[in-house]
Design a protein around this motif. Sequence first.
Motif, PDB file in Angstrom:
ATOM      1  N   HIS A 133      10.958  -3.187   0.558  1.00 33.74           N
ATOM      2  CA  HIS A 133       9.676  -3.283   1.244  1.00 33.74           C
ATOM      3  C   HIS A 133       9.877  -4.127   2.482  1.00 33.74           C
ATOM      4  O   HIS A 133      10.732  -5.012   2.523  1.00 33.74           O
ATOM      5  CB  HIS A 133       8.635  -3.907   0.330  1.00 33.74           C
ATOM      6  N   SER A 134       9.094  -3.863   3.468  1.00 37.42           N
ATOM      7  CA  SER A 134       9.232  -4.644   4.686  1.00 37.42           C
ATOM      8  C   SER A 134       8.491  -5.951   4.486  1.00 37.42           C
ATOM      9  O   SER A 134       7.603  -6.066   3.650  1.00 37.42           O
ATOM     10  CB  SER A 134       8.654  -3.900   5.866  1.00 37.42           C
ATOM     11  N   ASN A 135       8.858  -6.937   5.247  1.00 33.66           N
ATOM     12  CA  ASN A 135       8.202  -8.219   5.144  1.00 33.66           C
ATOM     13  C   ASN A 135       6.967  -8.298   6.028  1.00 33.66           C
ATOM     14  O   ASN A 135       6.400  -9.349   6.216  1.00 33.66           O
ATOM     15  CB  ASN A 135       9.175  -9.330   5.539  1.00 33.66           C
ATOM     16  N   TYR A 137       3.167  -7.459   6.948  1.00 31.75           N
ATOM     17  CA  TYR A 137       1.948  -7.166   6.216  1.00 31.75           C
ATOM     18  C   TYR A 137       0.936  -6.627   7.200  1.00 31.75           C
ATOM     19  O   TYR A 137       0.523  -7.318   8.115  1.00 31.75           O
ATOM     20  CB  TYR A 137       1.460  -8.427   5.515  1.00 31.75           C
ATOM     21  N   LYS A 138       0.586  -5.382   7.014  1.00 35.32           N
ATOM     22  CA  LYS A 138      -0.340  -4.760   7.953  1.00 35.32           C
ATOM     23  C   LYS A 138      -1.650  -4.484   7.241  1.00 35.32           C
ATOM     24  O   LYS A 138      -1.676  -4.182   6.053  1.00 35.32           O
ATOM     25  CB  LYS A 138       0.243  -3.447   8.463  1.00 35.32           C
ATOM     26  N   ALA A 139      -2.730  -4.569   8.028  1.00 30.48           N
ATOM     27  CA  ALA A 139      -4.026  -4.205   7.480  1.00 30.48           C
ATOM     28  C   ALA A 139      -4.011  -2.712   7.192  1.00 30.48           C
ATOM     29  O   ALA A 139      -3.375  -1.944   7.914  1.00 30.48           O
ATOM     30  CB  ALA A 139      -5.121  -4.540   8.487  1.00 30.48           C
ATOM     31  N   PRO A 140      -4.666  -2.296   6.103  1.00 30.92           N
ATOM     32  CA  PRO A 140      -4.656  -0.863   5.813  1.00 30.92           C
ATOM     33  C   PRO A 140      -5.387  -0.082   6.903  1.00 30.92           C
ATOM     34  O   PRO A 140      -6.411  -0.529   7.413  1.00 30.92           O
ATOM     35  CB  PRO A 140      -5.393  -0.779   4.474  1.00 30.92           C
TER      36      PRO A 140
END
Lengths: 158, 674
Positions: A133-135, A137-140
């Motif tokens: 997983h990428s580190n 964090y994006k809003a959906p």
Amino acid sequence: MQSTAIPVTTSSSSKRPLLIGAIVALVGAFGYLAYGGVEDNLVYFLTPSELVAKGGKVVGRPVRLGGQVVPGSVEWNAETLNLKFKVTDGSQTVPVYSSGAPPQMFRAGIGVVVEGKLGANGTFDSKSLMVKHSNEYKAPKPGEGQHPARLDKSLIRS
Amino acid sequence: MTRILGLVSVWVALAISVYGLVALIGGLAKQRTAWVASGLQAVYVNFALLSVSAAAMIYALVTHDFSVGYVAQVGSRSTPTLYTIISLWGALEGSILFWGWVLAMYSAIVVYTNRRRPGGLVPWSAVALLTVGLFFYILLVGPANPWALISPTPPDGPGPNPLLQNHILMAVHPPLLYLGYVGMTVPFAFAVGALLSGEIAKDDWIRLTRRWTLSAWAFLSLAIIAGMWWSYEVLGWGGYWAWDPVENASFMPWLTSTAFLHSVMVQERRGMLKLWNVNLIVGTFLLTILGTFLTRSGIISSVHAFTTGTIGYFFLGFIAFCLVASLILVAGNSAGLRSEGQLDAMASRETVFLFNNLLLTGFTLVVILGTLFPLVAEAIKGAKVTVGAPFFNKMSIPICVALLFLMGVGPSLPWKAATDAQVRKAFLLPSIVAAIVAVLTLVFGPKDPYTVLAFAFASYAATCNLREYGVGIAARQKAHGESAPVALGRLVAANQRRYGGYLAHLGIIMTAAAITASSSGKVEREATLKPGQTMQVTDDLSVRLKTLWGKEEPRRQVIGADVELLKGGSVNGLIDPRMNFYRTQEQPVPTPAVRSRPQGDIYMNLMAFTPDGQSATIKVILEPFVPWIWFGGLIVALGAVVSAWPTARTSRQAARVSAPRTVRAPSGPVPEFS
């Protein structure tokens, strides 16, 4: 130099070689152990192609293998906790055997990193399995609000 | 508005630092007291400015001001307020701001508590503190600017990394770590100050430095333990230490500062190891900057991440600058760093300290090698490698066993030279205890040779340190007719440094023994259960899945398994391992359930479940003695507090020092410190 009446005290000229010798031995042992230790305990990050190319040279050595789970290759036995799947990078495919439950997000097509050893039979014996997983964090995005692990309504306790 | 306030504060702090440096260096060179005094004021002003900037950031986070770059990156309306506040240190830019703030606070405390101290030590130390501060302010207005404008303002943010909002320890561990980590800048500043002011040959600066190192060390020790605990409670793998580069980054300066706290006694007592001690202080500081670089530049995941961002170059440049400047300063002061005494005998306390230092610095080199090897290998050969935990374990076990041995020998041997009778007395009783423990471990415990060795040497060291208390109490009882508790209290009060040190030893021994025991006696069981089904863990412990449930929360979905613990067939408690699905991250975050008892933990993790709630895979790990690891850490910190607590004697000393007041130019006559 101090001369004292204490019997174990000797002159510094006779002690110094002993001390220096002890220090040199200690440093040497450290260096030898550390150098050999690093060489023996390196864990290589390999793609399936690289693993296949190295073949016999990495059998029995700790390796991290990264790739994608081949769709349709996953077999998990919940009773015996045996997990089998294949990992690919597009050109080569390596069969992986693992014991224990797969991570919740584990599914076909997802990127995984498995750490373990390549067996002589060409199967990769995995000790640990991580879903990549990428580190970041994006809003959906709109429409992404549904979580992939959506549950049955009966499970939700409010 | 908040954004501008926060950003301008840092810019002004940057300008004030430059002013302060010019005023201090100019004033010290030209012997202008007023300039020096004005330069010292810059330290206070910076603390105020950084406090404003940090407060503005917390305000922006709490009010969800998403026009602020950092808030847009880590904030979210659905995050609970506590986790919103502590996300100040949850990502790169905020943590650099926090670093700068803690340093500004320490700098102000250093200058304030030493404001009446004569001589050039404090002003020159302030030069070092302002220089380090300046570096962090440059980061904050440059590559790590948390105040960048986001336009248009997004309606909401992703929230902090789910791992960092899953446990309360995230509110505890990072501040402790920064108090310890950044605190190591102060000893460095004192060393630079002593070198620049010419006070290096005196004893006074090293006493001041020892106390500051001790308190930073206590924070760092607690932080490392809290980090282990967090890893254990949150990551769900049932372990607490993985030799991860992030962990190593905090461990390396801990090792070198531990070495310093021992070797400084040789300097105070015998006037030896002066050059070595200065190098240890400088090395500890450089390791904190290296650690910040490793964990904050993104270099750990890949060398290539480093080339895209510029922050890594800033750090490398700063490390190189500090290294070269320190080497020049040390080389220029070699006369003041010459040893006064020499080793008189192999069997003496200073020899033990010497070997303790060799082991601790050797240990540091091993950790540096293992941590940096992947970077070097990738840069040179292009091969992606990691150094596995087996390397670190293989290296650290013999080192730790040897350190345990020295921890026992040190307190037993006198300074200068021990007589044969003293040596026999020192070794006899602890050796007997160690032999008994070794036999008991072989008979009843694991047969693994490392475990037997570790227990034997831990009991050896524990006996030696406890005996020091016993001998002291007995002597007081005999001389003053005191009861044992009174004698203990007065013994410690009369010699806090010494008995605080022994207490810290006992804490370390407890932690080391608990780590050995927990890793050798672990039991792991994993099974997929339907509600009502039971899994046998040991002969008298089994677990039964009661229900699997789910819960919707604003920011996450929680899945939990209610699991009954069965002892001899009857229910003995209920625990609920969970899995949290944060909306902004695909990967679920496990929340293991831990039932702690003195003999160890029952650690349970929910590994997988079927979405219809029909079955769950549960992993149970029995972790013997784990709570004693955390308890040992507390004792270590308590020992440090006892050791560093101001005594009546040190207060009197401080009062004497404060008599001649105001700051003086260093080249002028400096009153002798007595």
